[in-house]
Design a protein around this motif. Structure first.
Motif, PDB file in Angstrom:
ATOM      1  N   VAL A 315      20.551  -4.973   5.241  1.00 37.09           N
ATOM      2  CA  VAL A 315      20.558  -3.953   6.279  1.00 37.09           C
ATOM      3  C   VAL A 315      19.137  -3.837   6.808  1.00 37.09           C
ATOM      4  N   SER A 316      19.031  -3.613   8.100  1.00 30.35           N
ATOM      5  CA  SER A 316      17.714  -3.484   8.691  1.00 30.35           C
ATOM      6  C   SER A 316      17.652  -2.153   9.407  1.00 30.35           C
ATOM      7  N   PHE A 317      16.760  -1.294   8.967  1.00 27.17           N
ATOM      8  CA  PHE A 317      16.666   0.050   9.540  1.00 27.17           C
ATOM      9  C   PHE A 317      15.561   0.092  10.587  1.00 27.17           C
ATOM     10  N   THR A 318      15.933   0.007  11.837  1.00 25.87           N
ATOM     11  CA  THR A 318      14.953   0.204  12.907  1.00 25.87           C
ATOM     12  C   THR A 318      14.650   1.706  12.976  1.00 25.87           C
ATOM     13  N   ALA A 319      13.804   2.126  13.895  1.00 32.04           N
ATOM     14  CA  ALA A 319      13.497   3.563  14.007  1.00 32.04           C
ATOM     15  C   ALA A 319      14.800   4.304  14.301  1.00 32.04           C
ATOM     16  N   MET A 320      15.113   5.297  13.487  1.00 33.98           N
ATOM     17  CA  MET A 320      16.390   5.999  13.634  1.00 33.98           C
ATOM     18  C   MET A 320      16.143   7.488  13.801  1.00 33.98           C
ATOM     19  N   PRO A 321      16.030   7.955  15.037  1.00 36.13           N
ATOM     20  CA  PRO A 321      15.733   9.371  15.253  1.00 36.13           C
ATOM     21  C   PRO A 321      16.850  10.267  14.731  1.00 36.13           C
ATOM     22  N   PRO A 336       7.582  10.770   9.942  1.00 34.45           N
ATOM     23  CA  PRO A 336       6.665   9.711   9.503  1.00 34.45           C
ATOM     24  C   PRO A 336       6.861   9.433   8.018  1.00 34.45           C
ATOM     25  N   ARG A 337       6.842   8.138   7.646  1.00 32.93           N
ATOM     26  CA  ARG A 337       7.053   7.796   6.236  1.00 32.93           C
ATOM     27  C   ARG A 337       5.745   7.696   5.489  1.00 32.93           C
ATOM     28  N   ILE A 338       4.684   7.528   6.244  1.00 33.99           N
ATOM     29  CA  ILE A 338       3.361   7.452   5.623  1.00 33.99           C
ATOM     30  C   ILE A 338       2.643   8.730   5.988  1.00 33.99           C
ATOM     31  N   GLN A 339       1.942   9.307   5.040  1.00 33.92           N
ATOM     32  CA  GLN A 339       1.368  10.631   5.294  1.00 33.92           C
ATOM     33  C   GLN A 339      -0.112  10.627   5.604  1.00 33.92           C
ATOM     34  N   SER A 340      -0.667   9.451   5.916  1.00 37.28           N
ATOM     35  CA  SER A 340      -2.131   9.423   6.050  1.00 37.28           C
ATOM     36  C   SER A 340      -2.611   9.534   7.487  1.00 37.28           C
ATOM     37  N   GLY A 341      -1.767  10.044   8.366  1.00 37.84           N
ATOM     38  CA  GLY A 341      -2.170  10.143   9.774  1.00 37.84           C
ATOM     39  C   GLY A 341      -2.355  11.583  10.190  1.00 37.84           C
ATOM     40  N   LYS A 342      -2.266  11.834  11.503  1.00 31.38           N
ATOM     41  CA  LYS A 342      -2.361  13.211  11.969  1.00 31.38           C
ATOM     42  C   LYS A 342      -1.464  13.416  13.182  1.00 31.38           C
ATOM     43  N   ASN A 361      -4.345   4.590  15.549  1.00 34.00           N
ATOM     44  CA  ASN A 361      -3.494   5.000  16.659  1.00 34.00           C
ATOM     45  C   ASN A 361      -2.117   4.376  16.771  1.00 34.00           C
ATOM     46  N   GLU A 362      -1.585   3.897  15.620  1.00 29.18           N
ATOM     47  CA  GLU A 362      -0.199   3.445  15.592  1.00 29.18           C
ATOM     48  C   GLU A 362       0.683   4.679  15.504  1.00 29.18           C
ATOM     49  N   VAL A 363       1.798   4.674  16.242  1.00 26.45           N
ATOM     50  CA  VAL A 363       2.698   5.822  16.153  1.00 26.45           C
ATOM     51  C   VAL A 363       3.581   5.665  14.916  1.00 26.45           C
ATOM     52  N   LEU A 364       3.408   6.583  13.965  1.00 22.48           N
ATOM     53  CA  LEU A 364       4.156   6.485  12.700  1.00 22.48           C
ATOM     54  C   LEU A 364       5.396   7.375  12.703  1.00 22.48           C
ATOM     55  N   GLY A 365       5.462   8.277  13.665  1.00 21.02           N
ATOM     56  CA  GLY A 365       6.591   9.203  13.712  1.00 21.02           C
ATOM     57  C   GLY A 365       6.407  10.140  14.879  1.00 21.02           C
ATOM     58  N   PHE A 366       7.424  10.976  15.136  1.00 21.51           N
ATOM     59  CA  PHE A 366       7.274  11.940  16.230  1.00 21.51           C
ATOM     60  C   PHE A 366       8.251  13.093  16.049  1.00 21.51           C
ATOM     61  N   VAL A 367       7.976  14.176  16.762  1.00 24.23           N
ATOM     62  CA  VAL A 367       8.964  15.246  16.883  1.00 24.23           C
ATOM     63  C   VAL A 367       8.928  15.761  18.320  1.00 24.23           C
ATOM     64  N   LEU A 368      10.121  15.943  18.879  1.00 23.69           N
ATOM     65  CA  LEU A 368      10.267  16.427  20.250  1.00 23.69           C
ATOM     66  C   LEU A 368      11.169  17.641  20.212  1.00 23.69           C
ATOM     67  N   THR A 369      10.809  18.678  20.972  1.00 23.99           N
ATOM     68  CA  THR A 369      11.700  19.839  21.026  1.00 23.99           C
ATOM     69  C   THR A 369      11.903  20.260  22.477  1.00 23.99           C
ATOM     70  N   GLY A 370      12.997  20.989  22.705  1.00 26.65           N
ATOM     71  CA  GLY A 370      13.268  21.533  24.034  1.00 26.65           C
ATOM     72  C   GLY A 370      13.399  20.443  25.081  1.00 26.65           C
ATOM     73  N   SER A 371      12.773  20.653  26.240  1.00 32.99           N
ATOM     74  CA  SER A 371      12.940  19.703  27.342  1.00 32.99           C
ATOM     75  C   SER A 371      12.283  18.355  27.046  1.00 32.99           C
ATOM     76  N   ALA A 380      10.871   6.317  20.418  1.00 28.20           N
ATOM     77  CA  ALA A 380      11.517   5.594  19.310  1.00 28.20           C
ATOM     78  C   ALA A 380      11.112   4.120  19.329  1.00 28.20           C
ATOM     79  N   LYS A 381      10.891   3.588  20.532  1.00 26.07           N
ATOM     80  CA  LYS A 381      10.489   2.185  20.639  1.00 26.07           C
ATOM     81  C   LYS A 381       9.116   1.952  20.025  1.00 26.07           C
ATOM     82  N   GLN A 382       8.289   2.976  20.005  1.00 24.80           N
ATOM     83  CA  GLN A 382       6.927   2.798  19.514  1.00 24.80           C
ATOM     84  C   GLN A 382       6.814   2.934  17.998  1.00 24.80           C
ATOM     85  N   VAL A 383       7.869   3.465  17.377  1.00 27.76           N
ATOM     86  CA  VAL A 383       7.774   3.704  15.935  1.00 27.76           C
ATOM     87  C   VAL A 383       8.295   2.492  15.180  1.00 27.76           C
ATOM     88  N   LYS A 384       7.604   2.094  14.156  1.00 27.98           N
ATOM     89  CA  LYS A 384       8.113   0.994  13.336  1.00 27.98           C
ATOM     90  C   LYS A 384       9.269   1.512  12.499  1.00 27.98           C
TER      91      LYS A 384
END
Lengths: 388, 54
Positions: A315-321, A336-342, A361-371, A380-384
Motif C-alpha cells: 500500500v502506498s499512502f500519498t498525502a491524505m488530508p 505533520p509526521r515529523i515534529q521538528s519544523g514550525k 522550507n519543505e511543507v511537512l503538513g498543513f491545516v486549513l479552516t473556514g474559507s 496536499a500536492k506539496q506534502v510528502k
C-alpha cells in the motif's frame, strides 16, 4: 494456492465491502465469504455525521442490505454472525457461542476488517439508555430513534466526531452543548490556534462549549437528564452522545496469537504476523500507523485486493488530508509526521491557512479552516506522503 | 450539465466545473471522466457516484 477455498472477510463496513469490491474487479470467480456481527447493511460512516444536515433518515443512509450486497459482490454474507475464535494453525474460524452449535469454517485467506470500538466513560449513571455512542449504522438508527421528540443534546468530547455531530445537530435545530476535558477542539489532530477557530465558528453558530471539564454523573429526573460536571455545573439535557475516542478491535486477533499493538499489526502488504491473515481499515496498524479515516482505507483495499489475487502489492499512502465536516468552520488537515519544523500561519477571523515547514522550507503538513479550505488540493500536492 | 454525488463522502462533481486540478476541463460530462479517476476527498472510484437531481 487452492482457488476453490474462500477468501473470508470478517466485517462488512467500508473496509470489508470495499475490499470485496476491489477484489471482484480483478477476480470474478474465487469464492468470498463475509461474516459480520451487525446487520450487513452497506453504508458510509462519513455520511452519518451529516445526516440531519442532508435531511436523511437512518433508512436513507443504508445503501444496500446484505442480500443485495451478496448479489452485487457474488459473495456469501452471513449477518448477525460473530466470530468467536480464529485457529490460525488449522486455518479455521469458529462462530456461535453455544457449545452445541459452534460452526467451523475453513479459510484459505482471512481478512480482518472488523473495525474499531468507541471508548466508554464510566461514572454513576453512565449506563443510562439515553447516553449513546454512534459508530455504525445500527447505532445511528438507535440515536435517531432516541432523538425523536427531544430538544437538547449534550456531547461528551470535542474531537472530530463530537464536533461533526455538534454541527449536524445544530443544523437539525437541536440545542447543543459540548463538554470536553481538552482546552480546544480537535486536540491532537490540529494545533490549538486552529482548534480555537473551530470553537469560535461553532460557538458563533450556536453551540455551547464547556471545556476543561468532564461529566461526573448523570441522573434521570422526570423526563430529562441532569449531567453533573467536574466543576459542579449542572446541565439539563435530553440525550447525551459519547464521542470520547475510538480503539481498534484487537481481541479476536490477539486471542489467535496474531501480533497486536494499538491495532492488528501489519506490514505494508497488509500481512499480519500469521501467514494468510491480513488486516485493513480501522482495526489495522499498518507499518506502525493506525489511520481511522477513509483515504487510507481505500488505498489499503486496492493494494490488498491485488495481493489476494496473487500480485503482492504494497500500500502506498500519498498525502491524505483529513476533513472535519463542520459547515460553521470546516477544517482540512494533513498532520505533520515529523515534529521538528514550525507553523507559518495566515489568519483572518476563523479562516486559517497554516503550513508546517521544515528548516529547509519543505511543507511537512498543513491545516486549513473556514474559507481557506479551498486551498486543500494545492497544499496536499506539496506534502510528502507517509513515507512508504 | 449534471451533478454527481460521491455516496461515501458527499463530494460533488459538477460537470459544468469539471476538475481542472486534475486536468478535467469544465464541461466534461461524467462519461468522459477517466474510469480510473478517484474521488479527490475519499478516493473511491466512479462506481460510487450517483447523479443528483438539482
Amino acid at each position: 494456492m487452492n482457488q476453490a477455498l474462500p477468501i473470508v472477510i470478517i466485517g462488512t463496513g467500508l473496509a470489508g465491502y470495499s475490499l470485496a469490491r476491489e477484489f471482484r474487479k480483478l477476480n470474478d470467480s474465487r469464492p468470498i465469504l463475509m461474516l459480520t456481527r451487525d446487520d450487513g447493511h452497506s453504508y458510509s460512516k462519513p455520511m452519518l455525521s451529516i445526516g440531519l444536515t442532508k435531511g436523511k433518515s437512518a433508512e436513507d443512509l443504508s445503501m444496500a442490505g446484505p442480500g443485495k450486497m451478496a448479489e452485487k459482490l457474488k459473495a456469501s454474507i452471513r449477518s448477525f454472525t460473530e466470530v468467536s475464535y480464529i485457529n490460525a494453525q488449522k486455518k479455521q474460524l469458529h462462530f456461535g457461542s453455544d457449545e452445541s452449535s459452534i460452526e467451523i469454517v475453513h479459510y484459505e485467506k482471512l481478512v480482518l476488517a472488523n473495525g474499531a470500538s468507541t471508548n466508554h466513560l464510566s461514572f454513576p449513571g453512565s449506563e443510562h439508555p439515553n447516553i449513546l455512542s454512534i459508530n455504525d449504522l445500527m447505532d445511528y438508527r438507535q440515536f435517531r430513534q432516541n432523538l425523536n421528540g427531544k430538544r437538547r443534546v449534550l456531547i461528551m468530547g470535542a474531537g472530530l466526531i463530537g464536533c461533526e455531530y455538534a454541527n449536524d445537530l445544530l443544523n437539525g435545530h437541536y440545542d447543543v452543548t459540548v463538554v470536553a476535558p481538552s482546552r480546544t477542539a480537535l486536540n491532537g489532530l490540529i494545533p490549538a490556534f486552529a482548534g480555537d477557530a473551530l470553537i469560535q465558528g461553532l460557538t458563533q453558530a450556536g453551540v455551547k462549549f464547556l471545556l476543561q471539564r468532564t461529566v461526573k454523573e448523570v441522573v434521570e429526573e422526570s423526563s430529562q437528564l441532569l449531567a453533573i460536571l467536574s466543576d459542579g455545573t449542572h446541565i439539563e439535557t435530553d440525550l447525551i452522545i459519547s464521542a470520547v475516542g475510538l480503539k481498534p478491535n484487537i481481541k479476536l486477533a490477539s486471542a489467535a496469537g496474531i501480533e497486536c499493538n494499538q491495532g492488528v499489526v501489519t506490514n505494508r502488504y497488509l500481512e499480519t504476523s500469521c501467514p494468510d491473515i491480513y488486516a485493513l481499515g480501522d482495526c489495522a496498524e499498518i507499518d506502525n500507523h493506525v489511520l481511522l479515516y477513509v483515504l487510507p482505507l481505500m488505498a489499503s483495499a486496492r493494494a490488498l485486493a491485488k495481493t489476494l489475487n496473487g500480485d503482492r502489492t504494497q500500500v502506498s499512502f500519498t498525502a491524505m488530508p483529513v476533513m472535519t465536516k463542520t459547515p460553521a468552520c470546516p477544517v482540512v488537515t494533513c498532520p505533520p509526521r515529523i515534529q521538528s519544523g514550525k507553523w507559518l500561519v495566515e489568519q483572518d477571523g476563523i479562516n486559517i491557512k497554516a503550513t508546517y515547514v521544515s528548516t529547509n522550507n519543505e511543507v511537512l503538513g498543513f491545516v486549513l479552516t473556514g474559507s481557506c479550505i479551498s486551498e486543500k488540493q494545492s497544499l496536499a500536492k506539496q506534502v510528502k506522503g507517509i513515507h512508504l | 450539465m449534471k451533478k454527481w454525488l460521491c455516496v461515501v463522502c458527499g463530494l460533488i462533481y459538477d460537470e459544468a466545473e469539471g476538475w481542472p486540478d486534475e486536468g478535467i476541463a469544465p464541461g466534461t460530462p461524467w462519461e468522459d471522466v477517466p474510469e480510473d479517476w478517484l474521488c479527490p476527498d475519499c478516493s473511491v472510484g466512479k462506481d460510487d457516484f450517483e447523479m443528483v437531481e438539482i
